[in-house]
Write a protein that holds these residues in place. Structure first.
Motif, PDB file in Angstrom:
ATOM      1  N   ARG A   1       0.844  -1.194   0.000  1.00  0.00           N
ATOM      2  CA  ARG A   1       0.000   0.000   0.000  1.00  0.00           C
ATOM      3  C   ARG A   1       0.873   1.235   0.000  1.00  0.00           C
ATOM      4  O   ARG A   1       2.041   1.170   0.382  1.00  0.00           O
ATOM      5  CB  ARG A   1      -0.916  -0.001   1.222  1.00  0.00           C
ATOM      6  N   PRO A   2       0.297   2.342  -0.439  1.00  0.00           N
ATOM      7  CA  PRO A   2       1.109   3.567  -0.489  1.00  0.00           C
ATOM      8  C   PRO A   2       1.342   4.142   0.911  1.00  0.00           C
ATOM      9  O   PRO A   2       0.690   3.759   1.880  1.00  0.00           O
ATOM     10  CB  PRO A   2       0.261   4.520  -1.328  1.00  0.00           C
ATOM     11  N   SER A   3       2.269   5.062   0.978  1.00  0.00           N
ATOM     12  CA  SER A   3       2.598   5.713   2.241  1.00  0.00           C
ATOM     13  C   SER A   3       1.573   6.790   2.551  1.00  0.00           C
ATOM     14  O   SER A   3       1.290   7.645   1.715  1.00  0.00           O
ATOM     15  CB  SER A   3       3.985   6.341   2.097  1.00  0.00           C
ATOM     16  N   GLU A   4       1.011   6.778   3.766  1.00  0.00           N
ATOM     17  CA  GLU A   4      -0.003   7.792   4.053  1.00  0.00           C
ATOM     18  C   GLU A   4       0.609   9.161   4.303  1.00  0.00           C
ATOM     19  O   GLU A   4      -0.073  10.175   4.175  1.00  0.00           O
ATOM     20  CB  GLU A   4      -0.947   7.361   5.173  1.00  0.00           C
TER      21      GLU A   4
ATOM     22  N   PHE B   1       0.163  11.132   1.168  1.00  0.00           N
ATOM     23  CA  PHE B   1      -1.166  11.500   0.672  1.00  0.00           C
ATOM     24  C   PHE B   1      -1.230  13.004   0.439  1.00  0.00           C
ATOM     25  O   PHE B   1      -0.828  13.782   1.321  1.00  0.00           O
ATOM     26  CB  PHE B   1      -2.257  11.114   1.676  1.00  0.00           C
TER      27      PHE B   1
ATOM     28  N   LEU C   1      -3.037  15.533   1.116  1.00  0.00           N
ATOM     29  CA  LEU C   1      -4.201  15.808   1.958  1.00  0.00           C
ATOM     30  C   LEU C   1      -4.850  17.151   1.640  1.00  0.00           C
ATOM     31  O   LEU C   1      -6.075  17.263   1.599  1.00  0.00           O
ATOM     32  CB  LEU C   1      -3.800  15.788   3.434  1.00  0.00           C
TER      33      LEU C   1
ATOM     34  N   PHE D   1      -6.790  16.772  -1.517  1.00  0.00           N
ATOM     35  CA  PHE D   1      -7.974  15.948  -1.245  1.00  0.00           C
ATOM     36  C   PHE D   1      -9.036  16.771  -0.528  1.00  0.00           C
ATOM     37  O   PHE D   1     -10.216  16.745  -0.883  1.00  0.00           O
ATOM     38  CB  PHE D   1      -7.589  14.731  -0.391  1.00  0.00           C
ATOM     39  N   ARG D   2      -8.607  17.511   0.501  1.00  0.00           N
ATOM     40  CA  ARG D   2      -9.582  18.274   1.294  1.00  0.00           C
ATOM     41  C   ARG D   2     -10.304  19.295   0.438  1.00  0.00           C
ATOM     42  O   ARG D   2     -11.527  19.442   0.500  1.00  0.00           O
ATOM     43  CB  ARG D   2      -8.871  18.947   2.470  1.00  0.00           C
TER      44      ARG D   2
ATOM     45  N   ALA E   1     -12.572  17.441  -2.218  1.00  0.00           N
ATOM     46  CA  ALA E   1     -13.711  16.768  -1.590  1.00  0.00           C
ATOM     47  C   ALA E   1     -14.761  17.793  -1.182  1.00  0.00           C
ATOM     48  O   ALA E   1     -15.965  17.560  -1.308  1.00  0.00           O
ATOM     49  CB  ALA E   1     -13.241  15.954  -0.382  1.00  0.00           C
TER      50      ALA E   1
ATOM     51  N   PHE F   1      -5.793   6.649  -2.810  1.00  0.00           N
ATOM     52  CA  PHE F   1      -6.177   6.445  -1.414  1.00  0.00           C
ATOM     53  C   PHE F   1      -6.836   5.076  -1.245  1.00  0.00           C
ATOM     54  O   PHE F   1      -7.994   4.897  -1.627  1.00  0.00           O
ATOM     55  CB  PHE F   1      -7.163   7.530  -0.989  1.00  0.00           C
ATOM     56  N   PRO F   2      -6.138   4.107  -0.645  1.00  0.00           N
ATOM     57  CA  PRO F   2      -6.722   2.759  -0.527  1.00  0.00           C
ATOM     58  C   PRO F   2      -8.005   2.718   0.301  1.00  0.00           C
ATOM     59  O   PRO F   2      -8.822   1.818   0.117  1.00  0.00           O
ATOM     60  CB  PRO F   2      -5.615   1.956   0.164  1.00  0.00           C
ATOM     61  N   GLY F   3      -8.179   3.678   1.207  1.00  0.00           N
ATOM     62  CA  GLY F   3      -9.372   3.687   2.064  1.00  0.00           C
ATOM     63  C   GLY F   3     -10.644   4.037   1.309  1.00  0.00           C
ATOM     64  O   GLY F   3     -11.740   3.796   1.797  1.00  0.00           O
ATOM     65  N   LEU F   4     -10.497   4.647   0.120  1.00  0.00           N
ATOM     66  CA  LEU F   4     -11.638   4.878  -0.761  1.00  0.00           C
ATOM     67  C   LEU F   4     -11.675   3.707  -1.737  1.00  0.00           C
ATOM     68  O   LEU F   4     -10.737   3.502  -2.499  1.00  0.00           O
ATOM     69  CB  LEU F   4     -11.483   6.206  -1.519  1.00  0.00           C
TER      70      LEU F   4
ATOM     71  N   SER G   1     -17.183   8.531  -2.476  1.00  0.00           N
ATOM     72  CA  SER G   1     -15.793   8.305  -2.876  1.00  0.00           C
ATOM     73  C   SER G   1     -15.636   8.326  -4.392  1.00  0.00           C
ATOM     74  O   SER G   1     -14.631   8.820  -4.906  1.00  0.00           O
ATOM     75  CB  SER G   1     -15.303   6.966  -2.333  1.00  0.00           C
TER      76      SER G   1
ATOM     77  N   VAL H   1     -15.581  11.953  -5.378  1.00  0.00           N
ATOM     78  CA  VAL H   1     -14.351  12.632  -4.954  1.00  0.00           C
ATOM     79  C   VAL H   1     -13.178  12.210  -5.841  1.00  0.00           C
ATOM     80  O   VAL H   1     -12.378  13.048  -6.282  1.00  0.00           O
ATOM     81  CB  VAL H   1     -14.059  12.333  -3.463  1.00  0.00           C
TER      82      VAL H   1
ATOM     83  N   ILE I   1     -13.445  15.754   6.812  1.00  0.00           N
ATOM     84  CA  ILE I   1     -12.383  15.932   5.826  1.00  0.00           C
ATOM     85  C   ILE I   1     -11.234  16.772   6.397  1.00  0.00           C
ATOM     86  O   ILE I   1     -10.065  16.512   6.124  1.00  0.00           O
ATOM     87  CB  ILE I   1     -12.981  16.572   4.552  1.00  0.00           C
TER      88      ILE I   1
ATOM     89  N   ILE J   1      -8.368   7.631   7.472  1.00  0.00           N
ATOM     90  CA  ILE J   1      -9.550   7.250   6.694  1.00  0.00           C
ATOM     91  C   ILE J   1      -9.156   6.868   5.266  1.00  0.00           C
ATOM     92  O   ILE J   1      -9.724   5.959   4.672  1.00  0.00           O
ATOM     93  CB  ILE J   1     -10.565   8.420   6.679  1.00  0.00           C
ATOM     94  N   LEU J   2      -8.190   7.574   4.716  1.00  0.00           N
ATOM     95  CA  LEU J   2      -7.796   7.342   3.325  1.00  0.00           C
ATOM     96  C   LEU J   2      -6.878   6.130   3.163  1.00  0.00           C
ATOM     97  O   LEU J   2      -6.654   5.665   2.054  1.00  0.00           O
ATOM     98  CB  LEU J   2      -7.104   8.595   2.767  1.00  0.00           C
ATOM     99  N   GLN J   3      -6.322   5.647   4.259  1.00  0.00           N
ATOM    100  CA  GLN J   3      -5.416   4.490   4.196  1.00  0.00           C
ATOM    101  C   GLN J   3      -6.232   3.203   4.243  1.00  0.00           C
ATOM    102  O   GLN J   3      -7.406   3.210   4.603  1.00  0.00           O
ATOM    103  CB  GLN J   3      -4.403   4.556   5.345  1.00  0.00           C
TER     104      GLN J   3
ATOM    105  N   HIS K   1     -12.531  -4.215   2.476  1.00  0.00           N
ATOM    106  CA  HIS K   1     -13.277  -3.533   3.541  1.00  0.00           C
ATOM    107  C   HIS K   1     -14.182  -2.491   2.923  1.00  0.00           C
ATOM    108  O   HIS K   1     -14.037  -2.166   1.746  1.00  0.00           O
ATOM    109  CB  HIS K   1     -12.336  -2.914   4.583  1.00  0.00           C
TER     110      HIS K   1
ATOM    111  N   ASP L   1     -15.876   1.242   2.265  1.00  0.00           N
ATOM    112  CA  ASP L   1     -15.344   2.581   2.067  1.00  0.00           C
ATOM    113  C   ASP L   1     -15.316   3.349   3.394  1.00  0.00           C
ATOM    114  O   ASP L   1     -16.301   3.370   4.127  1.00  0.00           O
ATOM    115  CB  ASP L   1     -16.237   3.311   1.076  1.00  0.00           C
ATOM    116  N   GLN L   2     -14.175   3.978   3.677  1.00  0.00           N
ATOM    117  CA  GLN L   2     -14.031   4.592   5.002  1.00  0.00           C
ATOM    118  C   GLN L   2     -14.518   6.036   5.079  1.00  0.00           C
ATOM    119  O   GLN L   2     -14.873   6.507   6.155  1.00  0.00           O
ATOM    120  CB  GLN L   2     -12.576   4.503   5.463  1.00  0.00           C
TER     121      GLN L   2
END
Lengths: 469, 469
Positions: A96-99, A102, A104, A107-108, A111, A299-302, A332, A335, B115, B123-125, B327, B329-330
């Motif tokens: 996975r990528p490094s958070e 990100f 941010l 993204f903010r 979003a 973003f893996p969490g999306l 997601s 976004v 956000i 959340i994005l990880q 999982h 979506d966060q």
């Protein structure tokens, strides 16, 4: 693990001496831990037979007198996970990528544009199993422009690439059908097709990707329904299928009439060298389905991935998607669409590739410097993963147990095949770590391997192995 | 439908006279449409045999000479969807909330808090297959406080309730295993268990919910593995299981050792009368799993539901979840957590209940005023759905075709059973419509039913039917 059910009631625990050896702990430490567990009612000791996991009352604490339902009798055993659950300082276990990297701020801001946009109410309302319309149109038009989507093709959104694999298994695979997979191969892919009760035909990969001669032989013998490949920066090895082999493989697939599933989630993470065309682009016959995802490049969490393939096949997959979970989350999707359309995804990719090259180079340099003679390791040009084969008699499982003690972890090779092969292999995922962590982590691995080799009393084995570069 | 593959190559289309009659169109209109389709290469006419869907080239337009892969030969037929795809002005076909009532301002402000929050990177990880930790803890502590979660219970997040049903089918059901379902029942539930190749045992629901005597008989005969129920404001009928029956049903389940799946996504939408305890709360034996979701009470486009049940069962479901899509979506999980914790969900629920009472009352009033004598309809106290049974010889499928011509639609009764029963039944979903739309829509339904009854030349049938109130 007992709490989670990973170790079941009635199961025998290893002897204290055995577990102490395995974990590199003093035997009295393990004995003391067993004693605490026994006092707490987790274990039952039987003299001469060992320690067993106690059967505990599920309704314990509820205070009523009802006879609790016997779930154990109707549930299958839990699969054992590899021993990487514990937190370590430097984990090479996750691809996975490094958070920290990100974007941010971007993204903010994007979003919030989506949230404030006129489309917000539509996003929040029930959607389509095909995916959020604007994202689907965007991805399909990008794929058409790139020559990846043909006029008869369609595109559907999935919850990342994992769901794409699951939908494909559910559409194409009945019990005992043949599926060619790479060996070693991504564990989540193994689990999808094992659960679908497919007969997996593992075909070895070498540093040019899957071997076409071995593939041709396997295909002739087994007439598979699917050939599932990750041609670029394969997980777990990092290997890439070269152009010649891509063409050969499509010819083989064409001759045998198998559907080709191209799992292509790392190709955007090329740090050096020339881009290669996807199998989907090369396939004039139209029997390839392409799987992509935003997870590795943003973003893996999306959870947003997609499948491109012939309309008739996509229509069936959409039907199954609707049964699985109606449709993917729309916030997601919206976004990530904004992220892509704004150009921020491309800027993030450019930064990620620069950082990726540094991380890759650090990994290769550290491997060259710290791993003992006889170790082989892949030299990919991108992605997040790299395969290492330890020299005999080292076993990666045992090296892992020692590495965790020193704050470093990875996934052992036996995790990447159906029958726990590749006991000397291991996967290093460097995408989520800093250059400093990579150096320190690989040094720990090298130190342990060197020490264990020195301590091994048996003769070192020099069995022949495929050239891994 | 040909484009989508819903009508397959080689299939015979209805004769123009037949289709004209079915759709209430002039026959020349249908003939003209067939002619256009034939010119465009979609149809092939065979004199004396009718019009057939032409087999078209998937690679048409790609311009290359490769022999296209024959997908049709390896793909299963598409399931036919009910005829509600076309856009109508007043659609009672979707069980979903009104998007005009979405609390957009509150959503926007809370989503921005998430956000901008310190947890954004987390959340994005990559997340956990159990769900986003803070949401999971919140829901479990709420459920414990309400007496719904027992000490041995756990909770996992799913992509809405649909995925919860799918995971449960995948855990518990092997081919030919017995599953008791309500009759009529939610179509998405039918499809999940049909696809899992379960043997479905339909047990009729009446205005007190599923009938315990019939359930007891079915259970004794078939020894089901699962009993799947929606005790509150069932979809499609709107019926609610009363307290006595809830207790009786748990006794039946306890005797036969079946797992009870409580699909409980509408109980928060009670507009009048007393709340009833869930089966999960009443079940001292611990054999019930509870399914809930934010979809009906907030934003269906954010796919967040959850399952509460014994830890051992949740651990297995989580294993399958990880295979399905890693999982949920966060971002949506975090936004909905904020929505719940801030109290905005409760305020939204209060408003939704007030509006829901008006809509429900308008639906009941309009049914009473416009539907012809002999029609029976449910009188729920909440939810979004209401079951209507037309008097013979009316067939809801045919009434639907006429209603769509006048800009109104619903789902026909045959959609809610495995074998297309309930031909006189239909589901009215009023949650997404305004009071004015409800009045106008039910009037159209009433007008058509009245006209068709008057036009029916055959004798009116007065076959006995279960009392539906």
């Amino acid at each position: 693990m007992m709490e989670r059910g990973a170790i079941q009631a009635g199961e025998r625990l290893p002897a204290t001496r055995e577990l102490a050896g395995r974990l590199g702990l003093n035997r009295t430490t393990v004995s003391a831990a067993y004693a605490v567990l026994e006092q707490s009612g987790f274990l039952e000791g039987h003299v001469g037979r060992g320690s067993f996991v106690a059967r505990r009352d599920h309704a314990a604490g509820s205070g009523d007198s009802a006879r609790p339902f016997d779930w154990d009798s109707i549930l299958p055993p839990l699969a054992r996970s590899p021993g990487t659950a514990q937190a370590v300082e430097i984990s090479f276990a996750n691809s996975r990528p490094s958070e920290e990297a990100f974007p941010l701020a971007e993204f903010r801001s994007l979003a919030k544009e989506v949230i404030d946009g006129a489309e917000a109410a539509e996003i929040l309302q029930l959607g389509s199993p095909y995916g959020y319309g604007p994202l689907r149109r965007y991805l399909l038009s990008e794929a058409s422009a790139a020559g990846i989507a043909l006029p008869g093709d369609d595109l559907m959104i999935t919850n990342g690439c994992q769901q794409a694999l699951d939908l494909i298994a559910r559409l194409f695979i009945a019990a005992r059908e043949m599926v060619v997979v790479e060996d070693p191969v991504y564990h989540g892919l193994l689990r999808v097709f094992s659960r679908a009760k497919a007969n997996l035909i593992p075909v070895p990969v070498d540093n040019g990707g899957i071997d076409p001669d071995l593939l041709a032989r396997a295909v002739e013998e087994h007439r598979p329904r699917l050939i599932v490949l990750s041609p670029s920066f394969q997980n777990p090895t990092g290997y890439t299928l070269n152009l010649d082999r891509r063409k050969q493989i499509l010819e083989i697939a064409q001759r045998c009439g198998a559907v080709v599933i191209e799992n292509d989630i790392y190709s955007d993470l090329r740090y050096r060298g020339q881009n290669l065309p996807t199998l989907k682009e090369l396939d004039e016959n139209g029997q390839t389905m392409l799987l992509r995802s935003y997870s590795k490049v943003s973003f893996p969490g999306l959870r947003v991935g997609w499948i491109i393939g012939p309309r008739a096949a996509i229509a069936r997959l959409v039907e199954i998607k609707q049964i699985c979970d109606l449709h993917s989350d729309q916030l997601s999707q919206a976004v990530l669409l904004r992220f892509a359309e704004s150009g921020e995804l491309q800027r993030h990719l450019d930064r990620t590739r620069r950082a990726g090259l540094e991380k890759l180079q650090a990994t290769l340099d550290a491997c060259g410097r710290f791993l003992p003679r006889g170790t082989r390791f892949a030299r990919p040009d991108g992605g997040m993963n790299l395969w290492i084969e330890l020299p005999g008699p080292l076993i990666s499982d045992k090296v892992l147990a020692l590495a965790e003690e020193r704050g470093m972890s990875f996934l052992p090779g036996n995790y990447f095949s159906e029958n726990a092969r590749h006991e000397r292999g291991l996967r290093i995922s460097f995408g989520g770590l800093s250059v400093d962590q990579i150096w320190r982590g690989i040094k720990i691995l090298g130190d342990i391997a060197t020490e264990e080799l020195a301590a091994s009393s048996g003769p070192v084995s020099f069995e022949p192995a495929a050239a891994l570069v």
